[in-house]
Structures are given as C-alpha cells and as structure tokens.
Design a protein around this motif. Sequence first.
Motif, PDB file in Angstrom:
ATOM      1  N   PHE A 286      -0.400  37.546   0.918  1.00  0.00           N
ATOM      2  CA  PHE A 286       0.072  36.781  -0.234  1.00  0.00           C
ATOM      3  C   PHE A 286       1.017  37.617  -1.090  1.00  0.00           C
ATOM      4  CE2 PHE A 286      -0.359  35.481  -4.681  1.00  0.00           C
ATOM      5  CZ  PHE A 286      -0.056  34.141  -4.601  1.00  0.00           C
ATOM      6  N   TYR A 287       0.638  38.836  -1.424  1.00  0.00           N
ATOM      7  CA  TYR A 287       1.480  39.653  -2.296  1.00  0.00           C
ATOM      8  C   TYR A 287       2.706  40.190  -1.579  1.00  0.00           C
ATOM      9  CZ  TYR A 287      -1.578  39.455  -6.307  1.00  0.00           C
ATOM     10  OH  TYR A 287      -2.287  39.005  -7.390  1.00  0.00           O
ATOM     11  N   GLU A 288       2.634  40.370  -0.282  1.00  0.00           N
ATOM     12  CA  GLU A 288       3.842  40.733   0.460  1.00  0.00           C
ATOM     13  C   GLU A 288       4.860  39.605   0.390  1.00  0.00           C
ATOM     14  OE1 GLU A 288       5.254  41.589   5.062  1.00  0.00           O
ATOM     15  OE2 GLU A 288       3.168  41.951   4.494  1.00  0.00           O
ATOM     16  N   ALA A 289       4.373  38.366   0.515  1.00  0.00           N
ATOM     17  CA  ALA A 289       5.261  37.205   0.398  1.00  0.00           C
ATOM     18  C   ALA A 289       5.817  37.088  -1.017  1.00  0.00           C
ATOM     19  CB  ALA A 289       4.500  35.930   0.775  1.00  0.00           C
ATOM     20  N   ARG A 290       5.006  37.401  -2.015  1.00  0.00           N
ATOM     21  CA  ARG A 290       5.482  37.353  -3.396  1.00  0.00           C
ATOM     22  C   ARG A 290       6.610  38.356  -3.622  1.00  0.00           C
ATOM     23  NH1 ARG A 290       3.787  34.125  -7.771  1.00  0.00           N
ATOM     24  NH2 ARG A 290       3.343  35.929  -9.060  1.00  0.00           N
ATOM     25  N   GLY A 291       6.454  39.561  -3.086  1.00  0.00           N
ATOM     26  CA  GLY A 291       7.491  40.566  -3.254  1.00  0.00           C
ATOM     27  C   GLY A 291       8.773  40.206  -2.539  1.00  0.00           C
ATOM     28  N   TYR A 292       8.646  39.662  -1.326  1.00  0.00           N
ATOM     29  CA  TYR A 292       9.843  39.301  -0.571  1.00  0.00           C
ATOM     30  C   TYR A 292      10.593  38.161  -1.255  1.00  0.00           C
ATOM     31  CZ  TYR A 292      12.896  37.953   3.249  1.00  0.00           C
ATOM     32  OH  TYR A 292      14.004  37.658   3.999  1.00  0.00           O
ATOM     33  N   THR A 293       9.894  37.129  -1.685  1.00  0.00           N
ATOM     34  CA  THR A 293      10.562  35.988  -2.321  1.00  0.00           C
ATOM     35  C   THR A 293      11.161  36.382  -3.673  1.00  0.00           C
ATOM     36  OG1 THR A 293       8.398  35.281  -3.197  1.00  0.00           O
ATOM     37  CG2 THR A 293       9.174  34.258  -1.150  1.00  0.00           C
ATOM     38  N   TRP A 294      10.514  37.313  -4.379  1.00  0.00           N
ATOM     39  CA  TRP A 294      11.064  37.786  -5.653  1.00  0.00           C
ATOM     40  C   TRP A 294      12.413  38.460  -5.433  1.00  0.00           C
ATOM     41  CZ3 TRP A 294      12.566  42.453  -7.728  1.00  0.00           C
ATOM     42  CH2 TRP A 294      12.688  42.525  -9.113  1.00  0.00           C
ATOM     43  N   ALA A 295      12.482  39.351  -4.447  1.00  0.00           N
ATOM     44  CA  ALA A 295      13.741  40.043  -4.165  1.00  0.00           C
ATOM     45  C   ALA A 295      14.780  39.083  -3.586  1.00  0.00           C
ATOM     46  CB  ALA A 295      13.490  41.203  -3.201  1.00  0.00           C
ATOM     47  N   LEU A 296      14.352  38.171  -2.725  1.00  0.00           N
ATOM     48  CA  LEU A 296      15.287  37.219  -2.120  1.00  0.00           C
ATOM     49  C   LEU A 296      15.872  36.274  -3.161  1.00  0.00           C
ATOM     50  CD1 LEU A 296      16.571  36.107   0.478  1.00  0.00           C
ATOM     51  CD2 LEU A 296      14.566  34.616   0.727  1.00  0.00           C
ATOM     52  N   LEU A 297      15.097  35.937  -4.186  1.00  0.00           N
ATOM     53  CA  LEU A 297      15.599  35.072  -5.250  1.00  0.00           C
ATOM     54  C   LEU A 297      16.822  35.687  -5.917  1.00  0.00           C
ATOM     55  CD1 LEU A 297      15.431  32.718  -7.281  1.00  0.00           C
ATOM     56  CD2 LEU A 297      13.714  34.058  -8.533  1.00  0.00           C
ATOM     57  N   HIS A 298      16.771  36.976  -6.214  1.00  0.00           N
ATOM     58  CA  HIS A 298      17.912  37.641  -6.853  1.00  0.00           C
ATOM     59  C   HIS A 298      19.106  37.734  -5.901  1.00  0.00           C
ATOM     60  CE1 HIS A 298      14.468  38.999  -9.306  1.00  0.00           C
ATOM     61  NE2 HIS A 298      15.329  39.018 -10.294  1.00  0.00           N
ATOM     62  N   MET A 299      18.836  37.947  -4.625  1.00  0.00           N
ATOM     63  CA  MET A 299      19.938  38.034  -3.670  1.00  0.00           C
ATOM     64  C   MET A 299      20.611  36.680  -3.505  1.00  0.00           C
ATOM     65  SD  MET A 299      21.834  39.918  -1.896  1.00  0.00           S
ATOM     66  CE  MET A 299      20.891  41.398  -2.289  1.00  0.00           C
ATOM     67  N   MET A 300      19.839  35.615  -3.477  1.00  0.00           N
ATOM     68  CA  MET A 300      20.426  34.281  -3.357  1.00  0.00           C
ATOM     69  C   MET A 300      21.237  33.916  -4.597  1.00  0.00           C
ATOM     70  SD  MET A 300      20.058  32.967  -0.472  1.00  0.00           S
ATOM     71  CE  MET A 300      19.181  33.300   1.038  1.00  0.00           C
ATOM     72  N   ARG A 301      20.800  34.320  -5.757  1.00  0.00           N
ATOM     73  CA  ARG A 301      21.597  34.097  -6.966  1.00  0.00           C
ATOM     74  C   ARG A 301      22.910  34.865  -6.885  1.00  0.00           C
ATOM     75  NH1 ARG A 301      16.831  34.716 -11.590  1.00  0.00           N
ATOM     76  NH2 ARG A 301      16.014  32.573 -11.439  1.00  0.00           N
ATOM     77  N   ALA A 302      22.856  36.081  -6.336  1.00  0.00           N
ATOM     78  CA  ALA A 302      24.084  36.860  -6.189  1.00  0.00           C
ATOM     79  C   ALA A 302      25.015  36.214  -5.165  1.00  0.00           C
ATOM     80  CB  ALA A 302      23.741  38.291  -5.771  1.00  0.00           C
ATOM     81  N   ILE A 303      24.452  35.712  -4.073  1.00  0.00           N
ATOM     82  CA  ILE A 303      25.272  35.052  -3.055  1.00  0.00           C
ATOM     83  C   ILE A 303      25.937  33.810  -3.627  1.00  0.00           C
ATOM     84  CG2 ILE A 303      25.127  33.759  -0.890  1.00  0.00           C
ATOM     85  CD1 ILE A 303      23.113  35.822   0.087  1.00  0.00           C
ATOM     86  N   SER A 304      25.230  33.071  -4.472  1.00  0.00           N
ATOM     87  CA  SER A 304      25.823  31.877  -5.083  1.00  0.00           C
ATOM     88  C   SER A 304      27.016  32.224  -5.964  1.00  0.00           C
ATOM     89  CB  SER A 304      24.770  31.135  -5.909  1.00  0.00           C
ATOM     90  OG  SER A 304      24.366  31.891  -7.034  1.00  0.00           O
ATOM     91  N   ILE A 305      27.097  33.476  -6.444  1.00  0.00           N
ATOM     92  CA  ILE A 305      28.235  33.929  -7.249  1.00  0.00           C
ATOM     93  C   ILE A 305      29.379  34.403  -6.351  1.00  0.00           C
ATOM     94  CG2 ILE A 305      29.011  35.617  -8.958  1.00  0.00           C
ATOM     95  CD1 ILE A 305      26.180  35.598 -10.111  1.00  0.00           C
ATOM     96  N   ASP A 306      29.065  35.289  -5.408  1.00  0.00           N
ATOM     97  CA  ASP A 306      30.119  35.879  -4.573  1.00  0.00           C
ATOM     98  C   ASP A 306      30.673  34.902  -3.540  1.00  0.00           C
ATOM     99  OD1 ASP A 306      30.075  38.317  -5.855  1.00  0.00           O
ATOM    100  OD2 ASP A 306      28.595  39.205  -4.494  1.00  0.00           O
ATOM    101  N   PHE A 307      29.851  33.968  -3.079  1.00  0.00           N
ATOM    102  CA  PHE A 307      30.282  33.014  -2.057  1.00  0.00           C
ATOM    103  C   PHE A 307      30.504  31.625  -2.653  1.00  0.00           C
ATOM    104  CE2 PHE A 307      28.387  36.394   0.352  1.00  0.00           C
ATOM    105  CZ  PHE A 307      29.037  36.421   1.568  1.00  0.00           C
ATOM    106  N   ALA A 308      30.832  31.564  -3.942  1.00  0.00           N
ATOM    107  CA  ALA A 308      30.983  30.265  -4.612  1.00  0.00           C
ATOM    108  C   ALA A 308      32.060  29.419  -3.945  1.00  0.00           C
ATOM    109  CB  ALA A 308      31.303  30.485  -6.094  1.00  0.00           C
TER     110      ALA A 308
END
Length: 376
Positions: A286-308
């Motif tokens: 459960f906590y491994e999934a929490r850590g991965y999704t937390w980091a992936l959330l920030h990367m997806m927000r960054a991708i939405s900016i750079d790949f707009a």
Amino acid sequence: MNEKPAMVPLGPDERMDPPRNSGHDSGKADQSRVSDARSHARKGSRFSALRILAIGITLYALVVLALGVVWSRQPAKFDVATLQSQEIETYGGKAVPGTAVVAAAIGVGETLLEKPGGFLYNDLTPPGLYLDNMPKWEYGALKELRDSVRALRNDFSRSQTQSIESEHAKQADVKLAIDASSWLLPSAEEEYRQAVDSLRLFMRDLATGQDRSVRFYARADNLAAYLSIVEKRLGSLALRLSASVGDHELTAALVQNVDGSNVEPEATQVGSGDSATPWHLVDNTFYEARGYTWALLHMMRAISIDFADILASKNADMSMQQIIRDLEGASKPMVSPIVLNGHGYGFVANHSLVMASYISRANAAVLDLRILMQQG
C-alpha cells in the motif's frame, strides 16, 4: 574456739558482672553506625542511578515514538510550476520545454532527502530502524524517479537512436541506480544528492542555452515510450493491491487493462491463484503504491506543461486531466492510522482496494493517452 561463719553461695541474681570497657563498646557502635550509613548511601546511590536510567530510557522511548509518528507522515505536494520558475531564476534562463519535467524530478529527489527524518530506507538506528511504512513510500517514489530520469536520458534528451546522450542525464541516471539500502561508502543519500546536482546542471544548460548539446525533445513518440513504462508500473501495483483479499475474479476485474507482458514477475507471483497477500505485507504494498503515485502525480503535472502543444494537437488534454485527478485521489491524506484490510461489505474498509481502484482508473487513462500519442 571461735568459728568463722560459713560463706553462703550467692544466687544467680546476686552475682556481679565484670566491669565493661565502655570505650571499646562505643567504638564498635560508632563503626557499626558508619558502616550502616555507608551501606544506606550505596543503596541510595544505586537506587538513584537506576531511577535516572529508567527515566532516561523512558524519555528516549517517548522521543523515538514521537519522531516515528512525525517522520511517517506523507510529505506535502509541491507546485511544479513554482519550482520551475525558482530554478530558472537561479540561472537567469527562460522556461523552455523540458524545464518542468526536470524541475519535477529535482523536487521529488529533494523531497526524499530533505523531508522530516531524511531518507529512512537505509537507516540502522531508531526510529528509522523500526519504521516500515515510510521506507516503502520512499521506495515507491524512488522507483518513479528512476523511471523518469531514465526516460530523460534515453528518450527526452535525444533526437534519434544514434544521437549522443547528455552527460548530466547519464550521471543522474547512474547515481540513482545505487541500492537504496546502501549506507556506507558510498551511502545512498550521497549518491542521490549528486544525482539531483546533475539534474540541476542539466536544467542550467537547458534554460540558459550555454551547452547546445543539451536538448529536450517534446515529441509524441518520446512521451509514448515513457507512458508504456508507467502502464507497467501501475498495472503491477494494481494487481498487488487487489491481491490483499485473495479474490481472483476481483483482481482480474480491477486490472482488466493489464496483460501478462505488462506485469512484473513479483506481481504475477502475488496475484496468481486465490491466496491473499500475507497480512504483514499488505501495508508494504500500500505505501509503495502511495509513494509511486505521489511522485508520478508531479511528473504528470510537469508533462502537461512541457507537452502542452503535443497534447492539444492530439486532443489528449482530457486524458491527461483524468490521469492527474486519479493520481490526486490515490495520494489523498490518510485519516486512519493503520491500513485496514476488510473484505466485502463488512464493517472495516479495505484501503488496498480503494488504492487499486484509483490506480486502475489512472492506468486506463494512461493507456488511452499512449494510444493517442502513437496513433492520434
């Protein structure tokens, strides 16, 4: 003839004791009192030392427990756009495609190192030694950071297969590859900090244009290659989370978008059959999934900016927003102090299935986005 009167023997009560030596007796009494005083002093000092030791151990245990509670809290999310602006201002550059992705990677790396307690995965002393949930959270976030930096090295920073890779991206990838449990010569923290420094150098050259060989290619095929990795990670996590109840049909329903080729070996072993995940391993997944999704959330927000521009041209904005919403749901703060593992419609919730639901929805949106990048 005069006779002397006979001597009558004295009775026991009439016998006279010999005179005592009063000086000798008083000396013995003084010595006895001194000995008793010393004995009481030793006992008192021993009791005081034990009491001080007990108080010290109690205070230490309380401090360790309090630090363990504080250090086990999930770090707060950071704003990718704000961090991007701060990093660019440091070098006097400008926002170009790629600076948001690199800023997100820097933010995740710094969070792992600078959060309360620092990096706990390789700790050998309390409270990091007995903590279990936060080290698994760190491992999940570290896994996503490694994937992002590897994509930066192999795809985002290269124009074609025969192009020269960026030295800074290469160094960051190599430094992040060290075993997370390494604690001495070199320690994991030291290597990860050097990886963050290499990412900053990449950001500097990219934002200022000083090194013309440092580039970031925001292309649809590069993004599709990265999303294929994300698909496998999310599919594996959803499968392992749903195995907490040992229901094979439920597991298949939650990860219907995952085929055998996209599942990691560890997920196949856990999810196969009808056996449930052992109760003492449910919180680890459960906590491994929490850590991965937390980091992936920030990367997806960054991708939405750079790949707009790419997302707009492919009509993929809605898919990206769906991914971000589901990842935000997966990383919501927890109210329960423990991970509950109920089954069916009972009184106790099942946090693993809730997390698996969010991750499966995000995985489906990632699949749609990848198809749009390849065919749209």
